[in-house]
Design a protein around this motif. Structure first.
Motif, short mmCIF file in Angstrom:
data_model
loop_
_atom_site.label_atom_id
_atom_site.label_comp_id
_atom_site.label_asym_id
_atom_site.label_seq_id
_atom_site.Cartn_x
_atom_site.Cartn_y
_atom_site.Cartn_z
N ASP A 17 0.81 -1.04 0.15
CA ASP A 17 0.08 -0.14 0.24
C ASP A 17 0.93 1.15 -0.09
OD1 ASP A 17 -2.09 1.58 0.06
OD2 ASP A 17 -2.72 1.13 2.23
N PHE A 18 0.49 2.45 -0.35
CA PHE A 18 1.23 3.77 -0.40
C PHE A 18 0.42 4.87 0.15
CE2 PHE A 18 3.91 6.85 -2.03
CZ PHE A 18 4.93 6.69 -1.39
N PRO A 19 0.12 4.77 1.51
CA PRO A 19 -0.60 6.00 2.14
C PRO A 19 0.53 7.12 2.27
CG PRO A 19 -0.19 4.53 3.90
CD PRO A 19 0.26 3.80 2.56
N VAL A 20 -0.02 8.13 1.66
CA VAL A 20 0.64 9.73 1.84
C VAL A 20 -0.26 10.35 2.98
CG1 VAL A 20 1.64 9.48 -0.50
CG2 VAL A 20 -0.63 10.70 -0.03
N MET A 21 -1.22 10.11 3.40
CA MET A 21 -1.83 10.64 4.43
C MET A 21 -2.27 9.67 5.46
SD MET A 21 -5.48 13.04 4.46
CE MET A 21 -4.64 14.68 3.75
N TRP A 22 -2.26 9.72 6.75
CA TRP A 22 -2.58 8.73 7.80
C TRP A 22 -3.15 9.39 8.88
CZ3 TRP A 22 -2.62 3.36 6.93
CH2 TRP A 22 -3.02 2.77 8.26
N ALA A 23 -4.61 9.31 8.90
CA ALA A 23 -4.94 10.41 10.12
C ALA A 23 -6.41 9.95 10.40
CB ALA A 23 -5.26 11.79 9.36
N PRO A 24 -6.94 9.63 11.65
CA PRO A 24 -8.07 9.60 12.32
C PRO A 24 -9.04 10.81 11.96
CG PRO A 24 -6.76 10.05 14.03
CD PRO A 24 -5.94 10.13 12.68
N GLU A 25 -10.40 10.81 12.02
CA GLU A 25 -11.16 11.66 12.12
C GLU A 25 -10.58 12.98 12.92
OE1 GLU A 25 -16.00 12.87 12.26
OE2 GLU A 25 -15.07 10.88 12.47
N GLY A 26 -10.32 14.20 12.43
CA GLY A 26 -9.72 15.19 13.16
C GLY A 26 -8.60 15.14 13.16
#
Length: 290
Positions: A95-104
């Motif tokens: 996989d290649f996430p460039v953003m990793w963030a929970p809500e908020g």
């Protein structure tokens, strides 16, 4: 800088925006226009692409050899290679996430203009590091006076910044925020990444906290590099901006640059002067110039 792009075969040319459950959240990001939807390539897809690419390289190489331009810009040999083994296959190969963030999460507030797949081809984004904030600005064209602010975050919200070895020319890096959200970014220049990482991880010393010997050392250093034609207007006229950071060893690093900014690479590297805490000749220690 901009959001990074996948390099490993299954994710080459792609990127994803994820929450901590690895769901795609790009459609949830406020104000973001629609962008491409990617899928990780299967082994069969990769084999087919590899066969086509090899055929293209052979053909291109023959043309390049005939024309005598092997290795020139545009040839398959002109790009920097991927360096290093993947440190995180889950987020670099599978996989290649460039953003990793929970809500908020803070990373969710990054602007869509940093995504190469969404913005106009001529649009560029620059990251500015100050003693108080990170600021992202955008340039609609090559006129660097037309920058517009797109995003900012307090330095107090930064947890760490790290270079990612598994990238072209060592030009990928991640910024992790105190809420544990993170982003993976790419710069046009390895030197720019060096400066970004150094400035995010360093303590800035404002001018009013410098001692007289430290200021004298800086003035002397700049005077030695002033133009000799008498038109510069005094010591330090070439380099009108400068910062001092305290290195892990305790030594101080002075960095200076001129007013000029390039629309691709931002502010070009100027000059650096390392000095001891007292402003004298330092003993170089590991990490002083990183």
């Amino acid at each position: 800088m901009e959001f990074a792009t996948g390099m490993a075969a299954p994710v080459s040319g792609m990127r994803w925006f994820r929450d901590t459950e690895r769901r795609d959240i790009q459609h949830e990001l406020p104000g973001w226009p629609e962008g491409p939807t990617y899928a990780v390539r299967s082994r069969a897809d990769r084999n087919a692409r590899s066969t086509a690419r090899k055929a293209g390289v052979v053909s291109h190489s023959l043309v390049a050899l005939t024309a005598g331009i092997l290795g020139a810009v545009g040839s398959p040999f002109g790009e920097p290679r991927v360096r290093g083994k993947s440190e995180d296959p889950e987020n670099e190969v599978d996989d290649f996430p460039v953003m990793w963030a929970p809500e908020g999460g803070i990373a969710r507030t990054l602007p869509w203009q940093a995504d190469p797949a969404r913005r106009p081809a001529s649009f560029r984004t620059h990251l500015i590091v100050t003693d108080a904030r990170l600021v992202l600005v955008g340039f609609p064209d090559d006129d660097t006076s037309r920058d517009e602010p797109l995003w900012e975050a307090d330095r107090s919200s930064l947890a760490r910044a790290e270079r990612k070895q598994f990238s072209k020319g060592r030009r990928n890096f991640t910024i992790t925020f105190t809420d544990r959200s993170w982003c993976r970014l790419h710069s046009y220049s390895e030197n720019a990444v060096n400066r970004i990482l150094r400035h995010i991880s360093s303590t800035f010393l404002p001018p009013d906290q410098l001692t007289a010997p430290q200021r004298n050392a800086i003035d002397t250093y700049l005077a030695e590099r002033a133009p000799s034609d008498g038109k510069a207007g005094g010591p330090g006229a070439v380099y009108r901006h400068g910062i001092v950071t305290r290195r892990p060893s305790g030594n101080l690093l002075f960095e200076a640059w001129s007013d000029s900014a390039d629309p691709v690479n931002g502010i070009a590297g100027g000059t650096m002067h390392l000095m001891s805490p007292e402003g004298g000749q330092p003993t170089l220690q590991p990490g002083d110039l990183d």
